[in-house]
Design an enzyme around this catalytic site. Structure first.
Site, mmCIF file in Angstrom:
data_model
loop_
_atom_site.group_PDB
_atom_site.id
_atom_site.type_symbol
_atom_site.label_atom_id
_atom_site.label_comp_id
_atom_site.label_asym_id
_atom_site.label_seq_id
_atom_site.Cartn_x
_atom_site.Cartn_y
_atom_site.Cartn_z
ATOM 1 N N GLY A 297 13.100 64.482 -79.614
ATOM 2 C CA GLY A 297 12.773 65.810 -79.257
ATOM 3 C C GLY A 297 12.856 66.833 -80.250
ATOM 4 O O GLY A 297 12.119 67.406 -79.977
ATOM 5 N N ASP B 268 27.533 65.766 -80.418
ATOM 6 C CA ASP B 268 26.385 65.069 -79.658
ATOM 7 C C ASP B 268 26.871 64.024 -80.099
ATOM 8 O O ASP B 268 25.483 63.562 -80.338
ATOM 9 C CB ASP B 268 25.179 65.971 -80.178
ATOM 10 C CG ASP B 268 24.014 65.298 -78.786
ATOM 11 O OD1 ASP B 268 24.233 64.722 -78.289
ATOM 12 O OD2 ASP B 268 22.542 65.262 -79.617
#
Length: 490
Positions: A183, A298
């Protein structure tokens, strides 16, 4: 609303200027940020730089502080109404003759510092256009300023590579050199002139990772050195280009192996256990052993890279957060991360702590052992995720049934059971129930230690039935899962 400072001459700066405090203001967009500086250092740094227009203290709660500075016109700044509790103090550079204490002159400075919202649509439109153009043309200057000043203050150097050098190393970003795409944009393999292999992460213009995440990753990972953290070799910021240059990891990421039917066979239990230990030690360094206390935010399989010997290295620090002053937790209104790895308190309330990473580590352990994804996991007998499935098996005394069937010829039963138990301890619902990372490393490395019994894990609620069993639709900022950014107004 715009504050335009009279252009100072060098003699004006030498003859002395000072700062006028404006209380409870809506601050303009930040030009420069250093989370390691306190307010006194911030004042001194801004005072000695004649181009510094203003400074303010970064205060996000939970002991988080730092220095914000502005080197351009102060746009979109206004005084907060008494009806609201938000707003921050900002210190505006003014000539010594204008430094005042009486309320009437302070009021006059506030009037000078803002343009009335009733000035009309035309002025607003012109200001908006000017801000957009300034950011577009000077974004690279802001990044380079951050890197240079961070280097001076922290004795850390992150080399800046010319765009031409990066382009040459990647054959002008050719498709043949592309080794991945997420992304944030494509990743290329490259070779520097000295023969060193590199991985080049080129942020796309449509990337969910913007300038702030780019600066954050450069500022944080440039200070870190550990065998289980990926090394940042350099960066490039020219024009619209935002490029990060890492050491090259020939075996891609952990998810490339454990979720593939054939490649997972290459990871014996011995190697998987070594990977688990390596990830835990890397996280221990982030939480306790480095000079910064960092929450990754993350941690997931796609952010665990593997070197030529399949040793793990934690990567992607764009969302990482520095904890200071022994802060235990911080509340944020901007939730970023990946569903499936995100802790319950962070996903629902925006509460960040070191235990948020511990929860993600627990998910990782269960995925490495089982070869199955937590998000998108399906079972014929229930509708729990992988964590819930592991919890049910543990309570039934059938924990080994969680293990990847390809490990049957190489596993050590006591180690597998211990790792499952540690994974469930890490994934417990309440953060205070989870062990800290030093305890996790100790429990994994010492088989003689008696482990506590895990309590109910987070998200232990059966999901509604879905006929879609595909996980291929899940996307993330780095190419695997759905990553979410939830923003709320102040």
């Amino acid at each position: 609303m715009k504050c335009v400072k009279k252009s100072p001459t060098e003699s004006d700066c030498r003859n002395g200027e000072g700062f006028q405090k404006l209380a409870r203001m809506k601050l303009p967009d930040i030009n420069w940020l250093n989370q390691s500086m306190n307010i006194k250092e911030c004042y001194a740094e801004c005072l000695k730089n004649c181009s510094c227009r203003a400074y303010a203290d970064l205060n996000e709660g939970g002991g988080i502080s730092g220095c914000m500075m502005w080197f351009t016109n102060l746009i979109d700044m206004k005084e907060c109404s008494d009806r609201f509790t938000w707003g921050q103090d900002i210190f505006i550079r003014v000539p010594a003759s204008e430094l005042v204490n009486d309320s009437s002159k302070k009021k006059r400075i506030k009037i000078i510092a803002s343009v009335s919202t009733t000035s009309g649509i035309l002025i607003f439109g012109l200001a908006f256009w000017k801000v957009w153009k300034k950011r577009k043309n000077k974004g690279d200057e802001e990044v380079q300023t951050l890197i240079v000043l961070q280097s001076k203050k922290e004795d850390t150097e992150v080399p800046l590579f010319p765009l031409a050098t990066v382009a040459t190393a990647t054959n002008n970003f050719s498709k043949a050199n592309m080794i991945g795409e997420g992304g944030f944009g494509p990743v290329y393999k490259g070779n520097l002139s000295d023969g060193q292999e590199i991985a080049v992460k080129r942020l796309s213009k449509q990337s969910g990772q913007g300038l702030e995440e780019f600066k954050n990753e450069v500022a944080i990972i440039g200070k870190l050195q550990h065998r289980n953290l990926v090394a940042l070799i350099g960066s490039c910021a020219e024009g619209d280009e935002r490029i990060l240059i890492y050491e090259y990891m020939p075996n891609k990421s952990l998810d490339y192996f454990i979720f593939d039917r054939e490649r997972r066979k290459l990871l014996s239990w011995k190697k998987r256990f070594e990977i688990i230990i390596g990830i835990a030690r890397g996280l221990l360094y982030l939480h306790q052993d480095s000079k910064l206390q960092i929450v990754h935010r993350d941690l997931k399989t796609s952010n665990i890279l593997l070197d030529s010997e399949l040793n793990p290295k934690i990567s992607d620090f764009g969302l990482a957060r520095i904890f200071k002053n022994d802060a235990k937790e911080v509340n944020t209104k901007r939730v970023v991360g990946t569903y499936g790895y995100m802790s319950p308190e962070y996903a629902t309330d925006g509460t960040i702590s070191l235990k948020s990473d511990v929860f993600s580590l627990g998910v990782l352990l269960l995925e490495i052992i089982s070869g199955r994804r937590n998000r998108g996991f399906h079972h014929l007998d229930h509708h729990h995720n992988l964590i819930g499935h592991a919890w049910l098996l543990w309570n039934d005394g059938r924990a080994l049934e969680l293990m990847d069937r390809y490990l049957e010829d190489s596993f050590i039963e006591s180690q597998v059971k211990r790792c499952i138990q540690v994974g469930l301890l890490c994934a417990q619902k309440f953060p205070e129930s989870r062990p800290d990372i030093s305890s996790v490393v100790f429990m994994l490395a010492n088989e003689d230690v008696v482990l506590p019994r895990p309590r109910e894990p987070g998200f232990f609620t059966e999901r509604g039935f879905s006929t879609d069993t595909s996980s291929s639709k899940d996307k993330s900022l780095t190419g695997n899962y759905l990553s979410v950014t939830i923003e709320e107004g102040r």
